[in-house]
Design a protein around this motif. Structure first.
Motif, PDB file in Angstrom:
ATOM      1  N   PHE A 273      22.721  35.433 -78.995  1.00 55.49           N
ATOM      2  CA  PHE A 273      22.882  35.381 -80.628  1.00 55.49           C
ATOM      3  C   PHE A 273      21.665  34.610 -81.208  1.00 55.49           C
ATOM      4  O   PHE A 273      21.251  34.713 -82.270  1.00 55.49           O
ATOM      5  N   GLN A 335      26.395  35.401 -88.145  1.00 57.07           N
ATOM      6  CA  GLN A 335      26.672  36.792 -87.615  1.00 57.07           C
ATOM      7  C   GLN A 335      25.485  37.694 -88.040  1.00 57.07           C
ATOM      8  O   GLN A 335      25.318  38.181 -89.144  1.00 57.07           O
ATOM      9  N   SER A 337      24.035  40.201 -86.573  1.00 52.81           N
ATOM     10  CA  SER A 337      24.232  41.658 -86.310  1.00 52.81           C
ATOM     11  C   SER A 337      23.935  42.417 -87.559  1.00 52.81           C
ATOM     12  O   SER A 337      24.423  42.079 -88.404  1.00 52.81           O
ATOM     13  N   GLY A 338      23.277  43.686 -87.396  1.00 51.96           N
ATOM     14  CA  GLY A 338      23.143  44.426 -88.345  1.00 51.96           C
ATOM     15  C   GLY A 338      21.878  44.396 -89.091  1.00 51.96           C
ATOM     16  O   GLY A 338      21.327  45.252 -89.947  1.00 51.96           O
ATOM     17  N   MET A 344      16.426  50.894 -87.884  1.00 51.08           N
ATOM     18  CA  MET A 344      17.845  51.312 -87.873  1.00 51.08           C
ATOM     19  C   MET A 344      17.653  53.123 -88.172  1.00 51.08           C
ATOM     20  O   MET A 344      16.583  53.453 -88.447  1.00 51.08           O
ATOM     21  N   GLN A 348      15.031  53.692 -84.586  1.00 53.53           N
ATOM     22  CA  GLN A 348      15.347  52.331 -84.118  1.00 53.53           C
ATOM     23  C   GLN A 348      14.785  52.090 -82.600  1.00 53.53           C
ATOM     24  O   GLN A 348      14.896  52.938 -81.748  1.00 53.53           O
ATOM     25  N   ARG A 356      15.379  42.471 -75.954  1.00 52.45           N
ATOM     26  CA  ARG A 356      16.406  41.376 -76.114  1.00 52.45           C
ATOM     27  C   ARG A 356      16.781  40.814 -74.841  1.00 52.45           C
ATOM     28  O   ARG A 356      16.743  39.597 -74.817  1.00 52.45           O
TER      29      ARG A 356
ATOM     30  N   GLU B 266      35.709  41.296 -84.214  1.00 55.86           N
ATOM     31  CA  GLU B 266      35.049  40.373 -85.366  1.00 55.86           C
ATOM     32  C   GLU B 266      36.205  39.565 -86.136  1.00 55.86           C
ATOM     33  O   GLU B 266      36.248  38.488 -86.390  1.00 55.86           O
ATOM     34  N   ARG B 271      32.660  36.584 -81.154  1.00 55.44           N
ATOM     35  CA  ARG B 271      31.229  37.331 -81.560  1.00 55.44           C
ATOM     36  C   ARG B 271      30.806  38.209 -80.611  1.00 55.44           C
ATOM     37  O   ARG B 271      31.184  37.945 -79.317  1.00 55.44           O
ATOM     38  N   VAL B 272      30.370  39.161 -81.093  1.00 54.78           N
ATOM     39  CA  VAL B 272      30.038  40.287 -80.286  1.00 54.78           C
ATOM     40  C   VAL B 272      28.493  40.769 -80.877  1.00 54.78           C
ATOM     41  O   VAL B 272      28.433  40.667 -82.226  1.00 54.78           O
ATOM     42  N   LEU B 273      27.419  40.837 -80.276  1.00 57.15           N
ATOM     43  CA  LEU B 273      26.208  41.333 -80.660  1.00 57.15           C
ATOM     44  C   LEU B 273      26.255  43.020 -80.932  1.00 57.15           C
ATOM     45  O   LEU B 273      27.012  43.621 -80.209  1.00 57.15           O
ATOM     46  N   SER B 274      26.015  43.278 -82.251  1.00 59.95           N
ATOM     47  CA  SER B 274      26.051  44.877 -82.337  1.00 59.95           C
ATOM     48  C   SER B 274      24.880  44.978 -83.078  1.00 59.95           C
ATOM     49  O   SER B 274      24.135  44.284 -83.866  1.00 59.95           O
ATOM     50  N   SER B 275      24.480  46.374 -83.272  1.00 61.96           N
ATOM     51  CA  SER B 275      23.294  46.824 -84.239  1.00 61.96           C
ATOM     52  C   SER B 275      23.687  48.069 -85.101  1.00 61.96           C
ATOM     53  O   SER B 275      23.678  47.939 -86.048  1.00 61.96           O
ATOM     54  N   CYS B 276      23.692  49.136 -84.538  1.00 61.59           N
ATOM     55  CA  CYS B 276      23.607  50.433 -85.204  1.00 61.59           C
ATOM     56  C   CYS B 276      24.939  50.557 -85.821  1.00 61.59           C
ATOM     57  O   CYS B 276      25.297  51.280 -86.702  1.00 61.59           O
ATOM     58  N   THR B 283      23.808  48.075 -78.237  1.00 57.66           N
ATOM     59  CA  THR B 283      23.697  46.743 -78.296  1.00 57.66           C
ATOM     60  C   THR B 283      24.996  46.077 -78.062  1.00 57.66           C
ATOM     61  O   THR B 283      25.139  44.955 -77.547  1.00 57.66           O
ATOM     62  N   GLU B 285      27.608  47.023 -75.978  1.00 60.20           N
ATOM     63  CA  GLU B 285      28.009  47.545 -74.927  1.00 60.20           C
ATOM     64  C   GLU B 285      28.751  46.027 -74.282  1.00 60.20           C
ATOM     65  O   GLU B 285      28.319  45.091 -74.226  1.00 60.20           O
ATOM     66  N   THR B 308      32.071  50.163 -68.744  1.00 61.41           N
ATOM     67  CA  THR B 308      31.690  49.491 -69.964  1.00 61.41           C
ATOM     68  C   THR B 308      31.873  50.675 -70.928  1.00 61.41           C
ATOM     69  O   THR B 308      32.112  51.720 -70.858  1.00 61.41           O
ATOM     70  N   MET B 310      30.905  51.255 -75.588  1.00 64.19           N
ATOM     71  CA  MET B 310      30.356  50.865 -76.671  1.00 64.19           C
ATOM     72  C   MET B 310      31.663  50.457 -77.835  1.00 64.19           C
ATOM     73  O   MET B 310      32.136  51.564 -78.136  1.00 64.19           O
TER      74      MET B 310
END
Lengths: 401, 327
Positions: A273, A335, A337-338, A344, A348, A356, B266, B271-276, B283, B285, B308, B310
């Motif tokens: 994080f 947070q 994320s995003g 994106m 991406q 990471r 959430e 907390r969880v890491l995420s992106s798309c 991310t 996973e 695992t 997503m």
């Protein structure tokens, strides 16, 4: 050729590639956002896209905002670029096939085993630096560690690795104008390009790395040999500099935020994080272009076909409309994320999990050994057209008892 | 699903219930529609577009049919069954022997063909493959999404629901009866990859192979297909809510059909890491400690699929009402 702006857009005189705006981009980015998410930059002949929502929209609408016009200020569809177009400079369907080949090679299953392989070198370097007490994050750590682990993961020979950083420097600087920064980066362009291209050839890659696995996709018939070489080139050009600055920028944030360091030290599971928030706040890849394929309306501004848009990742990732009034603050609790530091949509960053992982492992190795970390002198910002980072970042650490 | 599927699920036995075939109507040449109601008139459980049910036709015959009624109207379910020459019994039985008032047994609805929210949709139907797309179209229309349907069949008379679709939706529906216009020109429809568009295709194997080939250049995660063929189906996703236990945080959350696992996690402050958030970047996973996930991402390969998931797009498989995650 410059496309003149349609009416109804605010024209700004700022030059995002001036030395002052390069070394400290944030006052200008705030000014851009203050005039609206989309403005016209006279110095660039391009629309500035500075709002998070608008940057996200451009990144995800590949149909209207294409990449095949190039990530730099020139439209390489009309005016050939300095090298054959990369995967970053392609659109579907060509892009999809190349991307599929890369995703087949770099994905959660193939990155997972790297954690173990990449941990030893991170601990070794961290141990050495903590014993020293003072060191330069950039020279002694950020530039060393990725070069220790990443070229091996790709499987390139030892010979010629010294060209990786200069080549990455060329590639990314070319997303900006042909100014003095560009000229410096391209001073020994031919030697760097030749060395990198040599290392993209199948016979120069070891049999187990990502490079060889990209070439296997040629045997599968998914991509051509030319494409395989371009994809290995993409790994080599995009996989080092960005991570170097990712490590540097993350430690820049943590060294000036003692509370965050203490929290991370006490709970190393926060490392990922901490990385994410740093990439949001100090995004290594700050800006690049897209080109419109049709007239569009973005952020209330009408944009003609064939226009260049300069996307400000650094502005989007600090847009208060998305991140709140304290968007400029490093907050380990946030947070993040995003964010769009890795882009994106279709383009991406495919190496995102590796980047990471590398930064997280550096943080974990340091968190296990370092009680406090603080600046030990003024950081020296990097002079670079599109990357944000430091040329030097001196810190002082005290070991954990 | 057009009904040729055998029951080939991995040991998973869904719950079943008795229903009455309230109406048995011929809706096109060779296509019969069954309207199913509960014996006591109570509503059916909620289901999502793309879902199917197993229909027990008696004598050990079990066939899977896509639901093609409105998911907003749970007073009945409807399936449409094609009379297949050389059928192994299911369609013969429905076409020759079933009549209104007969009792059947059906499974709870399950979904192997779920619809993700998208700004735009392209629906491609071949023949009876129109059935799972009908509720999807209704959902897209109701949500105000931009969509287009290209629907091919042997002849206008053999294309179930064609007239109704054209009347209701006008030029967003393109009908391609082969005897009038030749085969669907999928190459023209799919030549240019579109942004913000998901493609949902259902039809015969040949058509789907062509669609898959043509979509190779579309972004990953764009194309969603369902085949008639008796391919081994996974259990599919459950439409109902399921529980997610977060082993490290000691929390349990319920995930409704409208929420993703990521959102639900959430919501309770984990907390969880995420992106798309679209199953593309990997991310978010998360390790699965127990329970069976239903994978909807475009990242995981078969090798990791057990351990695992997503959590931005993947869910619990039907028959699994509890996932335990390493969070």
């Amino acid at each position: 050729m410059t496309i003149a702006p349609a009416g109804g857009v605010i024209t700004l005189p700022d030059d995002p590639f001036s030395p002052a705006n390069i070394t400290d981009p944030y006052p200008m980015l705030e000014r851009l956002r203050a005039h609206g998410p989309v403005t016209w930059l006279e110095t660039c002949g391009a629309y500035a896209v500075a709002g998070f929502e608008e940057v996200y929209e451009v990144l995800t609408d590949f149909e209207t905002y294409c990449s095949s016009g190039g990530l730099g200020p020139r439209d390489i569809r009309r005016d050939a670029g300095w090298r054959p177009p990369s995967i970053l400079e392609s659109d579907p369907p060509v892009h999809t096939v190349m991307r599929r080949a890369l995703t087949g090679v770099i994905n959660p299953a193939t990155v997972r085993p790297l954690r173990e392989r990449f941990t030893g070198p991170a601990e070794e370097i961290a141990g050495e630096l903590v014993a020293r007490g003072e060191f330069d994050v950039v020279k002694d750590l950020a530039e060393r560690y990725p070069l220790r682990v990443f070229p091996d993961a790709v499987g390139i020979p030892e010979e010629g690795r010294e060209h990786l950083l200069p080549y990455g420097n060329m590639v990314f600087n070319a997303f900006g104008p042909q100014n003095d920064v560009f000229a410096d980066a391209f001073a020994h362009a031919d030697a760097h390009s030749a060395a990198i291209l040599r290392n993209c050839a199948r016979e120069n890659l070891d049999d187990t790395g990502f490079g060889a696995r990209v070439w296997e996709r040629v045997e599968d018939g998914l991509i051509s040999a030319e494409q395989a070489a371009l994809l290995v080139r993409a790994l080599l050009s995009a996989g080092v500099d960005t991570t170097v600055f990712g490590i540097g920028n993350t430690l820049a944030c943590l060294s000036r935020t003692p509370g965050a360091w203490a929290a991370l030290r006490d709970d190393p599971s926060l490392a990922k994080f901490a990385v994410d928030e740093a990439l949001r706040l100090e995004s290594p890849f700050q800006k690049f272009h897209r080109t419109t394929t049709a007239p569009s309306v973005l952020g209330g501004v009408a944009i003609p076909e064939g226009a260049k848009l300069l996307l400000f990742i650094g502005a989007a990732n600090r847009d208060p409309r998305k991140w709140g009034a304290d968007a400029d603050r490093y907050d380990l609790e946030r947070q993040a994320s995003g964010h769009v530091a890795f882009g994106m949509g279709l383009h991406q960053c495919v190496g995102q999990p590796i980047a990471r992982l590398e930064i997280e492992l550096v943080l974990r190795a340091l968190a296990a050994r370092v009680e406090t970390i603080e600046p030990a002198g003024e950081p020296v910002p990097l002079v670079h057209n599109v990357l944000r980072g430091f040329a030097s970042l001196p810190v002082r650490v005290t070991p954990r008892s | 699903m057009g009904g040729l599927s055998a029951r080939t699920e991995d040991g998973f036995v869904p719950r079943t219930r008795e229903v009455i075939a309230a109406r048995v109507d011929r809706v096109a040449d060779g296509v019969v529609s069954l309207v199913l109601v509960t014996p006591d008139g109570s509503p059916f459980e909620p289901w999502e577009p793309g879902a199917h049910v197993d229909v027990h036709l008696g004598g050990g015959l079990v066939r899977q049919y896509s639901l093609c009624s409105s998911p907003g109207d749970l007073s009945h379910l409807r399936v449409a069954v094609l009379d297949v020459p050389g059928s192994r019994g299911g369609s013969r039985r429905v076409h020759r022997e079933l009549s209104a008032g007969d009792t059947l047994e059906i499974s709870e609805p399950r979904n192997n063909f779920p619809v993700r929210d998208s700004r735009k949709y392209l629906f491609l139907a071949g023949g009876i493959g129109i059935t799972p797309l009908l509720p999807m179209i209704e959902r897209a229309e109701r949500a105000g999404r931009e969509w287009r349907l290209v629907y091919g069949g042997r002849s206008r008379a053999a294309m179930a629901f064609a007239g109704q679709l054209a009347d209701t939706y006008g030029d967003r529906v393109e009908l391609v009866p082969e005897d009038e216009r030749g085969r669907m020109d999928l190459g023209a429809v799919l030549s240019l990859p579109r942004a913000h568009t998901l493609v949902y295709a259902c039809g015969p194997g040949g058509m789907l192979r062509a669609v898959e080939e043509l979509c190779m250049g579309w972004p990953p995660g764009t194309l969603h297909t369902e085949r008639f063929a008796a391919a081994a189906l996974g259990p599919g996703a459950t439409s109902g809510p399921f529980e997610v236990e977060l082993a490290r945080s000691g929390k349990t959350v319920s995930v409704s059909a409208e929420r993703t696992v990521l959102e639900a996690v959430e919501d309770v402050g984990v907390r969880v890491l995420s992106s798309c958030r679209q199953g593309l970047c990997g991310t978010c996973e998360t390790a699965v400690l127990s329970g069976e996930p239903e994978h909807r991402d475009a990242v995981l390969t078969g090798d990791d699929a057990g351990s695992t998931m997503m959590i931005c797009v993947s869910r619990a498989a039907a028959g699994c009402d509890r996932l335990v995650l390493d969070l």
